[in-house]
Enzyme design. Structure first.
Site, short mmCIF file in Angstrom:
data_model
loop_
_atom_site.label_atom_id
_atom_site.label_comp_id
_atom_site.label_asym_id
_atom_site.label_seq_id
_atom_site.Cartn_x
_atom_site.Cartn_y
_atom_site.Cartn_z
N SER A 168 24.94 4.50 24.47
CA SER A 168 26.06 4.33 23.44
C SER A 168 27.55 4.33 24.32
CB SER A 168 25.97 5.63 22.61
OG SER A 168 27.06 5.48 21.71
N THR A 169 28.17 5.08 23.96
CA THR A 169 29.52 4.88 24.75
C THR A 169 29.34 4.74 26.17
OG1 THR A 169 30.42 6.35 22.98
CG2 THR A 169 31.87 5.72 24.93
N HIS A 194 24.22 1.57 20.91
CA HIS A 194 25.02 1.39 19.45
C HIS A 194 25.84 0.39 19.56
CE1 HIS A 194 23.95 6.16 19.54
NE2 HIS A 194 23.02 5.44 18.82
N MET A 287 28.13 9.22 23.45
CA MET A 287 28.42 10.34 22.74
C MET A 287 27.53 10.79 21.57
SD MET A 287 31.97 10.06 20.27
CE MET A 287 31.58 8.82 19.22
N ASP A 290 22.00 11.54 19.80
CA ASP A 290 20.78 10.62 19.40
C ASP A 290 20.08 10.37 20.36
OD1 ASP A 290 19.35 8.57 18.02
OD2 ASP A 290 20.79 6.97 18.16
#
Length: 355
Positions: A168-169, A194, A287, A290
């Site tokens: 993600s991030t 993401h 972040m 997940d």
């Protein structure tokens, strides 16, 4: 604890007002200033010392990408880009993330005010995550290509092993590091990052240009083959399915899982069901949590599982959640991840991997 200080940089008065109003809803965020162009922002950064800046890409006097490059070279700090949901916007956003921006917030194409207000929680979450992100000075000469030449000597046979990766991030740069050195005959890899629609296609195309493997946005029903990397499309879950002796990509339009679509948990859980102990799972910077649940299922099924360590993660959220749940077998710095996941696909002997 003092609030996170944010400086907003955007040439649109409406956008500056919208972003300021929404971020100010959170008591842990303080908007310390707004700037209409990078030249004004440069002075405000020196005076106000913000923790995070939001930065528009298209601005007068100096475009956002040029300013970002200067910031990340001379005064590295967490930056959240504000970009348009267009093909051109996607290209510019990918460049921004490669330059060191932590994350991005896409502007809606229609009904700007309502569209942004509906996603206030997303905006606030990205800025708060960015405030904890690790940023480094931009180094254009960091990649000497030595990793690719070393891994290219590895030889693979068979198609049974599957690698599943979630991020993600900070994942755009992390995935670039992991994928760029893969040998052309690497085991097949499925990736959930993401990212919204349009951006994933651009991301896959950019990775494909710098990699020996073929990188593409996954298509429903296509066969999963060695030497290929399949990126989950924005807005759709990517699952691994088995059909006889073949692995296939399955795309679904189901609701978000673990707060995301695509979801890492969906990818990992389907990989566990289809591949079981023949899978290798990797969770990178991001972040939230997940992927933690799905990775635990994989480890319990006998799959090898790896997590990015805290020092090399931009945001140590998803890897932490997976590690603390017992899902991560081994934590590694990002620089060691490609070699580790390939080695886990079989035993390394005489620079050959039997899979």
């Amino acid at each position: 604890m003092r609030p996170t200080k944010v400086l907003i940089i955007d040439d649109s008065a409406l956008m500056r007002e919208l972003l300021k109003g929404l971020l100010s809803l959170d008591p842990t965020i303080e908007v310390v200033g707004v700037a209409s162009d990078p030249l004004q922002a440069r002075q405000m950064i020196k005076q106000l010392l913000p923790d995070v800046i939001t930065l528009d890409i298209e601005m007068p006097k100096m475009d956002g990408l040029t300013f970002l490059e200067k910031v990340m070279t001379l005064r590295p700090m967490p930056v959240v880009m504000v970009s348009s949901l267009t093909q051109q916007g996607a290209e510019a956003t990918m460049t921004a993330l490669e330059l060191g921006a932590v994350d991005f917030f896409p502007k809606p194409k229609l009904d700007m005010k309502r569209g942004i207000e509906q996603r206030a929680d997303e905006l606030i979450g990205k800025v708060k995550a960015a405030s904890h992100a690790k940023v480094k000075p931009l180094d254009r000469h960091a990649d000497d290509g030595s990793g690719a030449s070393a891994l290219a000597a590895l030889k693979f046979s068979t198609t049974e092993k599957i690698i599943a990766i979630g991020a993600s991030t900070g994942g755009v740069e992390a995935l670039r590091v992991v994928i760029k050195d893969l040998p052309a005959n690497s085991p097949a890899i499925l990736v959930t990052q993401h990212m919204p629609e349009k951006f994933t296609k651009t991301f896959a195309e950019r990775l494909n240009k710098i990699s020996a493997v073929a990188v593409s946005e996954a298509r429903h029903g296509e066969r999963v083959l060695p030497g290929h990397v399949y990126i989950a499309p924005g807005g759709q879950h990517l699952e691994l399915r088995r059909s006889g002796a073949n692995y296939l990509c399955k795309l679904t339009d189901e609701p978000p899982v673990s707060g995301h679509c695509p979801s890492v948990d969906v990818l990992f859980k389907s990989t566990c069901k289809a591949a079981g102990k023949n899978a290798v799972a990797v969770i990178l910077t991001g972040m939230g949590k997940d992927g933690a649940e799905g990775m635990l299922d994989l480890r319990n099924a006998g799959a090898r599982t790896f997590g990015q360590d805290e020092p090399s993660s931009v945001v140590y959220g998803m890897p932490r959640a997976a590690f603390e749940s017992g899902a991560v077998e081994t934590q590694l710095p990002l620089s060691k991840m490609t070699e580790a996941m390939l080695s886990a696909c079989g035993s390394v002997k005489d620079r050959h991997i039997r899979v």
